[in-house]
Design a protein around this motif. Structure first.
Motif, PDB file in Angstrom:
ATOM      1  N   ALA A   1       0.817  -1.213   0.000  1.00  0.00           N
ATOM      2  CA  ALA A   1       0.000   0.000   0.000  1.00  0.00           C
ATOM      3  C   ALA A   1       0.849   1.260   0.000  1.00  0.00           C
ATOM      4  O   ALA A   1       0.399   2.314  -0.470  1.00  0.00           O
TER       5      ALA A   1
ATOM      6  N   SER B   1      -4.613  -4.521  -0.197  1.00  0.00           N
ATOM      7  CA  SER B   1      -3.432  -3.690  -0.462  1.00  0.00           C
ATOM      8  C   SER B   1      -3.066  -3.703  -1.935  1.00  0.00           C
ATOM      9  O   SER B   1      -2.646  -2.683  -2.489  1.00  0.00           O
TER      10      SER B   1
ATOM     11  N   THR C   1      -4.898  -1.155  -4.030  1.00  0.00           N
ATOM     12  CA  THR C   1      -4.510   0.262  -3.903  1.00  0.00           C
ATOM     13  C   THR C   1      -3.468   0.671  -4.930  1.00  0.00           C
ATOM     14  O   THR C   1      -3.212   1.867  -5.088  1.00  0.00           O
TER      15      THR C   1
ATOM     16  N   CYS D   1      -3.998  -0.087   4.587  1.00  0.00           N
ATOM     17  CA  CYS D   1      -4.023   0.028   3.125  1.00  0.00           C
ATOM     18  C   CYS D   1      -4.536   1.374   2.658  1.00  0.00           C
ATOM     19  O   CYS D   1      -4.565   1.637   1.449  1.00  0.00           O
TER      20      CYS D   1
END
Length: 2030
Positions: A521, A569, A572, A743
């Protein structure tokens, strides 16, 4: 108010004023007196407004009487403080003897028992006066001090809160004035202050803290024997306190503890009778005791311990936290650095103490407090070097918790108790969060630490048994990756490997899973990114974890959580990554939810607790991943994907509502969700949950209303812990509440998700607003009615909880409705909504009242019904009339202002008057400060939004505001703050009208200034901030009336106030924001004045108050202090304002005399990397002691090696480098001497101006320092500065060494600055920037020596070798797009170097590759690049092909190779596109240069180590069948690649701002067309040529750059040349094939064929004509028939008004026009010939019709160039082969005769304001005669007209015209006989007659001489053109004429120069022609004796003249020597 500006009070005027005006008048007089009296400090005379010198002693008695009268007149708080100050100053400056009488009188007033309304203000004024007298007069009143103090302390026992407040302030001033003389009463003061420190009034507590603060300066017992008692007292003062009290008491306690630890007399022995220095452990023990037990006694604390409860309030803990920060800040950074291990150990003991962490809420508060202490000390007090040491110490603390960490393994020999594990987690969380914060602040400068144990230590915590510790470690790793992107991939590999290896460990799964998620992230905000392969590996790992979750029930929960955490994550990273994995993600979501609602129903009937726990965990994770998809990948959420997600969401809704009946419609799904939300918000299950109002309500309130709630929501430095007062009731935020917050996108602060109940409420509130507009109307009404019923049924805290939730939901709905353009519903819903909100308006919670007022206003806005608006307003009015409690009145008052805010201001004057009447009444209710505050705030909203309608009420509003400011007690600063808002709104309302001079406006402006002054004098920071904002607003509207000499010092004093915290300057962030914002506005207009006022302030400050910043201002001005503040501030908005302020100051003064100052300042900032901060407290006291000995002394001189700054951070130094670049840019538009050393040195001798070039050494050194720093960001800034320096100074010569440039001496600096950027571990962006600098340096020409050049070349060569090596995929550190960026930067740099090599040398390189070029300049450069050119060419071609693929439109995306290109991967296509777009143009140009050098001949010696371009997209090595391509095909591919890229870009509408790229494209195409092979290919492909012409035409029309236009025409010429060569080749081939017998049929080749037609869009000739006409008509509009006769607009219209570049354009166009017939067939040439001739003759017309103001035959070199080009083009047309072809000869002759007729008509076509240029016309006519055949020129009447023109030229009055005419006739006479004979016959006789007249009228001027000589040449040509038979007769005519020009010996000496020259020329001609025609000459001399005698006389005279000249030239020569003439004359030709 002007009458108040006198020494004595004008009592007559004062008596006539009303009461409120009198108070304002008196205040203004006192304010004026305060400024007037200090002028007599040394001279006892004051100059008044009447210009009279008045002695104060004479007027002292009168002044004392007037001031005493005001004293007993019940003055308000500001007036009494000002009065006291003036009285004290009067006695100090005048006669102090009678001051004791005033002291006695004040004591009498204090003793009096007057309880009347006027008695209290008088007593308070007496107290204030007493304090001021003792402060000013000090020891002069020491005799009465004890009596006065006793009197005050006795009065305090019976005084009310205001009295106690004033008495404490009075005692503080007495102590300050008396100093050590008051030591006898210190104990009495201490006892009194102890009582007041725990007073019920908060303001009294603050005053007592200030009193004790002053007391501790001299009373050592406070920090010795009484330290513990004072500490306990402070803890009790914290209890139930507000923010101001906590700050004041914390300051007291921290200062006392610092004094105890570090005594102020370090060399003195321990004091007798008291303890010595306290240790750090003892001080921290006191703070820890207060934190754990508060201010309770032993018995109470013991009882609580036995009960197992904690009675310590959060007020105490937060106060202790602030005191600890003050304690460390006072001791200073150096002390902290020395005692850091002990300090950290003691803090960690506090963090892990069991009493501080008994329950989760307490633990969260404790962690937050310890983190605040660490951040405020380590993050603010320490420099970068000390912070690095702090990182190591924190690592040691973390490592000390290893036993608790190892407890999770179960393999340790010693067991660790659960209590120890629990304690260790709090220590680890605090340490790891601070570790992360420090690493983020240090950035890449922390990289050396990673080689130590930092990462190992943090990673080890991932196995800790407590989840909070594991998540904190994950966050710390995220911070490391964000600060040092190079560590992200190694850390990710390490954690993924450990996660895969420890799949069976629950703690490892969660810990390493969180670490991997945090690292992934962290890449979302990093431009360097993450390798795409890492994302694939993370997804594979996540799928494996989710797939294996069901295999082991022991770790199912952990595997599920870790798997979905990794998925979240990954998402992202954005759509570029996720789109490749989206099918697998959709499959994961589909698997975790039931396939249908029927399966959901079956699932609900089975499963145990654990199964459901795992299932719900998985679905929660899946929903979090879905949320991230919607947030980060919005473009991937297509309708198809939404359809796939709807089924899982429907199942989630069904599970949430426990509904077993599948809803058929979405609206019913919304209904079910809404029922669940209603249950969550108001259901009985949630009533006992604590209310999270501080986190839930502020986002829904209006941000302007939040200050009403309290300081907890202000922007203060303590907000981080102040929030815990309100938020801790629901449990503090912590990472373990929601691991998925790792995240999310964060700033530098760690995430603090709320506990699940609070988070659920917040989510329900937001979802309520989103879903409510989609449910049916009946359910809407029912829901709100249910809310009303629920609220009415409950009582107490439960009612307030539900009320908070319900109102928040309703306000969320009302905030969403305008955005979705929805309606609230039927009218039945309105009463329920009004009922809910009106009930909340009466709540005891201020925050809920703010929310309800905002909600009621939004409700009116959403309904949009005028009747409803009126009814709500009347409701507020009615409730205000009936309500008696403060809460209701304040709530409804605010509602009135909010209604104005959201309804755009209610425009009815009647309603406005009613509203103002109510608010005016409420604001004067002094019994309730809360009502006053809220009603004044509401009034400010009404003023702000009523606009011009409010002007009528402005005066009354100002009167009210001033009256309240003068009377409101200082114990309620919130009232003053709201008054400040009103004043600000009133100033805005009046606006520019404040500049007027009318009486009313002057009075209002005066009221503004008085009000601002009143607020500036307030002790409250927020009120001061509001005063600053008001003054800023007033300065914007009326700058002339704001006194900068008083405003700027006041602002600077606030900025430099170190009284609160040494590291934080002034205590409130909002105050500093207001001050800096005001300074930013001031320096935009008056930067120099602001700087001067700031320096004046520091010079006048008392010695005791000087601090480090003051020294900074003295040394480097206000701007230096702002740099220091910039370094210490962390707030982004404030940092931005400081930077803007500095930029404005620099812009206004850097080039106007302060250049050297700014450069030195930037250099000092950049050099401040040492870490030597001294403790501020100690230095202050030392300075104070020294000041008592010598008041006029200055600070001790610093060592020379230390600048004014110490230990500045990299962010500040990076800004300094940006300032340097801005200064250079600013100097470019200033004086040219900034970049001319010789001129600068010369000017420097004459004037005191400074120039940039004189500081070049400093500039280079600064760039070097920055470029070699540890911080990557600073290195980038340094390299950018170096690039700017090279570009600006590369051509500045060195005056002392001609032939050299000034930058040569800095070669070593440049090389050393660049070398670190090419290290193996350098970041790609740094290397890319360094490549740019390298290319600029090499190609700048600064270095000519090959050895010196090789140093930088080797760096570029190393980067080239680096990009050729196949990259290891597993070892990649950054995103693949970064490799593309670096590669493109390297290739671009090499391309720019090649572009600087002369093209002739590049061409020679291919032929002489084995030779070594020597020399300098291009030769030396060529030597360096020759070995790399083969590899570079391959790389360039591969990069160009990549760029061509990346620029394909979206519909052709399928053609992109699946594996990516040579330098980009398919996954990073979008990111790589930007890097290619910034580099392709130089590469294209360089590639074309290389191809030009090879002549498109392929070489076989390709380098063996070239591995990078060997990809599926490499250039044409194999065709689609698989065989090798021929060299012809490869060359063709390369040509079409370059053409395609160029054409695509030149056609792009986005290329407007890329002129450099356009130029590169055009130059590349020009370079290609210089080679025969591509020229032949383009000439052979007419469609391609036409396409190129259309692109060039578009470029010509859409771009206005002259250089682009010239390049376009040059390309056009090359394309036409290519077509010519193609046609010529075809004709030649046809001749060879068909033989010479059919030559007349051969020229059929060419455009037009047999018909002569040219098809637009398919004809090259037509396209070329379009382009040429475009240029000619734009520059000369008169050429167009449509525009003929009109006056041209804009530039152009006449060739005489064109610029040089325009003239070159016209000349180039004519050149191209003349070549077009040769591209056509005979018929085609006939088609275009009229157009070409019209344009040519039109240009000639414009050229040859000169304005009367223009003389001569040309308007300069440029116009002469156009004339020459016109004539050349005309000649080219006339001599065209097409005119001789059989098929076109007749038509050409007719057209040419027409053209000749037009040309002849130009003599008569002159306009009134123009003159005909006969010379030019005759020249054009001569070109026609000589170039066109006799068929054209001898036709009548053209021939007769031509003769007329020449005859007129011969008869012209202008000798220049005649001479040019004869010169042209010479050419005509030499023409073929068909042309020459008629002109000889017609013009020969006039010519002879002219020459015969010369003897009678000899030439007198050079022009006339030239006319005669040209006539002689013409006659001579005529003689030569004659037949041999006629020539003797003509020679017989010529010789007498020449002899007639001769002078005899008598006339030769006195002849004019022109006549003498004619004589000499004639004699030479006779000598030359005589031998040629000797027979004629002899017969002529023999038959004409007079001719012979004249010739002999002329020769003799000439000989004598030559002898005379020779003797004059050699007067000292030998007498016998004869000088021989230079020309030997012959007289005997026989």
């Amino acid at each position: 108010m002007e009458r108040a500006h006198s020494l004595l009070l004008n009592e007559e005027v004062c008596s006539r004023l009303a009461e409120h005006q009198r108070a304002e008048f008196i205040f203004e007089w006192l304010n004026h007196l305060k400024k007037l009296l200090p002028a007599t400090d040394r001279v006892r005379v004051v100059v008044t407004t009447d210009s009279d010198a008045v002695d104060i002693k004479q007027n002292q008695r009168c002044l004392v009487d007037q001031l005493s009268g005001i004293l007993v007149g019940s003055p308000g708080p500001p007036t009494r403080w000002l009065l006291a100050h003036c009285l004290a100053m009067l006695y100090r400056l005048g006669d102090p003897l009678s001051s004791s009488l005033l002291v006695d009188r004040c004591n009498d007033i204090i003793r009096s028992r007057d309880d009347s309304p006027s008695g209290l203000p008088t007593r308070l004024a007496a107290v204030a006066t007493l304090g001021a007298l003792y402060e000013q007069l000090g020891r002069m009143l020491v005799g009465s001090f004890r009596d006065s103090l006793t009197n005050l302390l006795k009065a305090m026992k019976s005084a009310e809160s205001q009295g106690r407040y004033e008495i404490m302030l009075c005692v503080e001033r007495m102590l300050r004035g008396l100093g050590v003389s008051a030591v006898s009463c210190h104990r009495d003061v201490y006892k009194a202050a102890r009582t007041c420190l725990t007073d019920r009034s908060m303001s009294v507590r603050c005053a007592a803290a200030k009193c004790l603060m002053e007391l501790q300066r001299e009373a050592a017992f406070l920090w010795n024997s009484e330290l513990e008692n004072v500490a306990t007292l402070c803890f009790r003062a914290f209890e139930g306190s507000n923010d101001n009290v906590r700050v004041s008491v914390a300051k007291l306690l921290g200062t006392l503890l610092a004094a105890a630890v570090e005594t102020r007399q370090p060399a003195a022995a321990p004091r007798q009778g008291g303890r010595g220095r306290s240790s750090l452990e003892e001080a921290m023990a006191l703070l820890t005791a207060g934190f754990l037990r508060g201010g309770a006694g032993f018995l109470r604390a013991s009882g609580d311990m036995l009960k197992g409860t904690s009675s310590v309030s959060k007020d105490i803990r937060i106060g202790v936290t602030q005191a600890c920060v003050v304690f460390v800040s006072t001791l200073g950074g150096s002390w902290l650095e020395a005692n850091l291990p002990s300090y950290l150990a003691l803090l960690m003991d506090l963090a892990s103490h069991s009493r501080a962490t008994q329950i989760p809420g307490d633990a969260a508060v404790t962690r937050r407090c310890v983190s605040f202490i660490l951040r405020s000390s380590l993050g603010s007090l320490l420099g970068e070097k000390a912070q690095t040491n702090a990182l190591k110490q924190l690592c040691l603390v973390v490592a000390s918790q290893k036993p608790a960490i190892d407890a999770g393994d179960g393999n340790v020999e010693t067991r660790v108790s659960s209590a120890d594990v629990s304690a260790s987690q709090h220590v680890l969380v605090c340490c790891l969060l601070e570790l992360g914060g420090l690493v983020q602040g240090l950035g890449s400068t922390a990289a050396p630490l990673l080689s130590d144990t930092l990462v190992d230590t943090v990673v080890s915590v991932l196995l800790h048994p407590a989840s909070s510790a594991r998540l904190a470690a994950a966050w710390c790793l995220r911070c490391v990756a964000a600060a040092m992107p190079s560590q992200r991939s190694p850390l990710l590999d390490r954690c993924t490997e450990r996660l895969a290896a420890l799949k069976s460990s629950p703690d490892a799964l969660v810990g390493y899973g969180a670490a991997v998620a945090a690292l992934v992230a962290s890449a979302q905000n990093c431009p360097l990114g993450l390798p795409h392969t890492k994302g694939k590996a993370v997804l594979v790992l996540a799928e494996d974890l989710l797939r294996s979750a069901s295999q082991s029930s022991r770790i199912s929960l952990q595997r599920t959580q870790a798997g979905w955490l990794l998925v979240s994550s990954l998402i992202t990273l954005g759509p570029a990554v996720v789109e490749h994995h989206l099918p697998r993600l959709l499959l994961l979501w589909r698997c975790v939810f039931p396939a249908s609602l029927r399966e959901q129903e079956i699932e609900l009937r089975r499963g145990d607790y654990f199964t459901w726990q795992v299932t719900l965990e998985g679905r929660a994770g899946a929903l979090s991943a879905m949320k991230n998809l919607l947030l980060h990948c919005r473009e991937l959420v297509t309708d198809h994907n939404i359809g796939l997600l709807l089924t899982p969401l429907a199942c989630a809704v069904a599970l949430l509502t426990k509904s077993l009946t599948p809803p058929p419609l979405p609206s019913e799904s919304f209904g079910l969700v809404m029922n669940q939300l209603v249950s969550d918000l108001s259901g009985p299950d949630n009533l006992n949950q604590p209310c999270s109002d501080l986190t839930l309500l502020p986002p829904l309130c209006h941000h302007d209303d939040l200050p009403l709630v309290g300081p907890a929501l202000h922007h203060t430095h303590h907000r981080y812990v102040e929030e815990q007062l309100h938020g801790s009731s629901v449990g503090g935020g912590s990472l373990d509440h929601d691991p998925f917050s790792l995240c999310e996108t964060h700033d530098q602060a760690p995430p603090a998700p709320l506990p699940p109940p609070a988070a659920l409420t917040t989510a329900a509130v937001h979802l309520f607003g989103a879903v409510f507009p989609h449910i049916i109307s009946a359910q809407r009404v029912k829901i709100l009615e249910q809310f009303v019923e629920t609220v009415n049924q409950l009582k107490g805290q439960r009612q307030q909880t539900v009320q908070t939730h319900v109102c928040a939901a309703l306000c969320s709905l009302l905030k969403v409705l305008p955005l979705v353009r929805g309606s609230l519903g039927p009218e039945e819903i309105r009463p329920s909504a009004v009922s809910l909100l009106s009930g909340a308006l009466e709540s005891s919670s201020p925050l809920l009242r703010c929310l309800a007022a905002e909600g009621l206003a939004r409700l009116v806005q959403v309904v949009g019904d005028a009747g409803f608006t009126v009814s709500v307003s009347l409701l507020c009015f009615d409730r205000l009339k009936t309500a008696r409690d403060a809460a209701s009145r304040s709530g409804y008052a605010l509602a009135l202002g909010a209604l104005h805010r959201h309804t755009g201001g209610i425009s009815s004057p009647q309603h406005l008057s009613t509203c103002l009447g109510v608010l005016f009444t409420l604001s004067q209710d002094s019994t309730s400060p809360e009502v006053q505050t809220w009603s004044l705030h509401s009034l400010s909203l009404v003023v702000d939004l009523s606009g011009g309608l409010y002007r009528a009420h402005a005066e009354s509003s100002f009167t009210l505001a001033l009256r309240l400011l003068l009377s409101a007690p200082p114990t309620h600063p919130e009232v003053h703050y709201s008054l400040g808002r009103c004043l600000h709104a009133l100033i805005t309302c009046l606006g520019p009208d404040l500049q007027g001079d009318g009486a009313v406006v002057t009075a209002l402006r005066s009221s503004c200034l008085v009000g601002c002054g009143l607020m500036q004098a307030s002790p409250d920071c927020l009120v001061q901030a509001r005063a600053t904002s008001c003054l800023q607003q007033l300065h914007m509207f009326s700058p002339a009336h704001v006194n900068l000499s008083s405003l700027v010092p006041a602002l600077c004093e606030i900025l430099l106030d170190y009284s609160m915290l040494a590291n934080l300057c002034s205590s409130y962030l909002c105050l500093r924001r207001a001050v800096v914002a005001c300074l930013r506005q001031l320096v935009q207009r008056e930067a120099l004045e602001v700087s001067e006022h700031a320096v004046t302030l520091v010079k006048e400050l008392p010695r005791r108050d000087n601090t480090h910043l003051d020294v900074t201002i003295k040394e480097v001005g206000l701007e230096g202090a702002l740099f220091t503040l910039l370094d210490r501030e962390s707030d982004p908005g404030l940092r931005s304002d400081i930077q803007e302020t500095l930029v404005h100051m620099m812009t206004s003064s850097a080039t106007s005399g302060k250049l050297g100052h700014w450069l030195k300042l930037c250099k000092d900032v950049l050099s401040a990397t040492t870490d030597c901060r001294a403790p501020v407290g100690a230095s202050q006291d030392e300075d104070a002691d020294s000041s008592r000995d010598d008041d006029s002394s200055v600070f001790r001189a610093r060592p020379e090696s230390v600048g004014p700054f110490t230990a500045l951070r990299w962010g500040t130094r990076r800004f300094a480098m940006a300032c340097v670049c801005r200064i250079i840019e600013q100097c470019e538009s200033a004086d040219p001497a900034h970049f001319d050393m010789a001129l600068a040195q010369e000017r420097r001798l004459q004037e005191s101006t400074d120039f940039l070039v004189l500081h070049l050494g400093d500039l280079v050194r600064m760039a070097f320092m920055a470029a070699t720093d540890h911080s990557d960001q600073l290195r980038l800034a340094g390299l950018q500065t170096l690039l700017v320096i090279i570009r600006r100074f590369s051509d500045v010569p060195e005056p002392e060494f001609p032939g050299h440039v000034i930058l040569e001496q800095y070669q070593a600096n440049v090389g050393a600055a660049l070398r670190p950027a090419f290290a193996a571990d350098a970041a790609p962006d740094v290397t890319a920037k360094a490549c740019q600098v390298c290319s600029a340096w090499i190609s700048s020409g600064v270095v000519s020596d090959l050895r010196d050049l090789r140093r930088v070349h080797q760096l570029l060569a190393s980067s080239l070798a680096k990009i050729q090596v196949e990259r290891d995929v597993s070892g990649q550190l950054y995103n693949e797009a970064m490799a593309a960026m670096e590669t493109m930067a390297v290739l671009k740099a090499w391309a720019e170097v090649i572009m600087k090599v002369p093209s002739s040398r590049v061409a020679g390189l291919h032929r002489r590759r084995s030779e070594v070029c020597s020399g300098s300049g291009g030769g030396g450069l060529l030597t360096l690049v020759q070995s790399d050119l083969a590899a570079l060419s391959r790389l360039w071609l591969a990069a160009l092909q990549d760029h061509a693929l990346l620029t394909l439109p979206q519909e052709n995306a399928s053609q992109l190779p699946a594996a990516g290109g040579s330098f980009y991967t398919a996954e990073t296509l979008n990111q790589a596109r930007a890097h290619y777009s910034s580099s392709w143009a130089p590469i294209l140009h360089a590639t074309s240069l290389w191809l030009h050098s090879t002549g498109f001949v392929m070489s076989d010696n390709s380098p063996a180590n070239l591995s990078r371009p060997a990809t599926p997209t490499s250039m044409g090595r194999t065709d689609s069948v698989g065989g090798a391509k021929s060299p012809e095909d490869v060359s063709s591919d390369r040509l079409h690649l370059i053409l395609g890229i160029s054409v695509e870009f030149l056609c792009s509408p986005h290329s407007q701002d890329q002129m450099e790229n356009i130029t590169s494209c055009l130059r590349a195409l020009q370079t290609l067309l210089d080679v025969s092979w591509p020229r032949a290919k383009i000439g052979n492909d007419q469609a391609l040529s036409v396409e190129l012409l259309s692109v060039l035409h578009r470029l010509m029309v859409t771009r206005e750059s002259p250089s682009v236009h010239l390049a376009v025409l040059e390309l056009l010429r090359q394309i036409v040349t290519a077509a010519q060569e193609h046609v010529r080749e075809k004709r030649h081939s046809a001749e060879v094939d068909d033989g010479a017998s059919e030559k007349e049929t051969l020229p059929e080749f060419g455009e037009g064929r047999n018909t002569g037609g040219l098809i637009p869009g398919h004809s090259l000739v037509f396209g070329a004509l379009e382009l040429c006409i475009c240029v000619l008509v734009r520059k000369l509009p008169q050429l167009s028939p449509k525009l003929a006769g009109t006056s041209p607009t804009g530039p152009g219209g006449s060739v005489w008004s064109l610029t040089d570049s325009d003239c070159r354009l016209v000349a180039s166009s004519l050149c191209v026009l003349s070549q077009l017939p040769s591209v056509c067939s005979p018929e085609g040439s006939v088609s275009i010939l009229p157009t070409i001739l019209h344009l040519l003759l039109g240009v000639l017309r414009e050229l040859l019709h000169q304005p009367h103001t223009q003389t001569g035959s040309g308007g300069g070199a440029s116009v002469a160039e156009v004339v020459q080009a016109s004539l050349q083009a005309l000649k080219c047309i006339l001599t065209s082969s097409m005119s001789q072809q059989e098929k076109s000869r007749g038509a050409w002759n007719r057209l040419l005769r027409s053209a000749l007729h037009t040309l002849l008509g130009l003599w008569d076509a002159g306009e009134r304001d123009r003159a005909v240029d006969q010379i030019g016309l005759l020249t054009a006519l001569t070109v026609f005669l000589l170039s066109a055949g006799p068929e054209v020129c001898t036709a009548e009447p053209l021939h007769a007209l031509c003769l007329q023109r020449f005859t007129a030229g011969m008869d012209a009055k202008d000798p220049l015209v005649v001479s040019r005419c004869y010169q042209l006739l010479t050419s005509v006479f030499q023409a073929p006989p068909g042309i020459a004979v008629p002109y000889i016959q017609a013009l020969g006789l006039p010519l002879v007659r002219f020459l015969q007249r010369v003897e009678r009228s000899r030439p007198q001027s050079p022009e006339e001489l030239l006319r005669v000589l040209e006539g002689v040449r013409a006659l001579e040509a005529l003689v030569q053109a004659a037949d041999e038979s006629h020539r003797p007769r003509l020679v017989a005519i010529l010789f007498p004429l020449l002899i007639s020009f001769l002078l005899d010996e008598n006339a030769l000496g006195s002849a004019p120069a022109a006549s003498w020259s004619l004589h000499e020329a004639a004699l030479k001609d006779l000598m030359r022609l005589g031998p040629q025609h000797s027979a004629v000459f002899r017969s002529l001399i023999a038959s004409s004796p007079h001719l012979k005698s004249r010739l002999e006389a002329a020769v003799k005279g000439n000989q004598e003249s030559l002898n005379t000249k020779a003797s004059g030239a050699n007067p000292g020569g030998r007498s016998g020597a004869k000088s021989s003439p230079s020309i030997t004359l012959k007289t005997n030709f026989l």
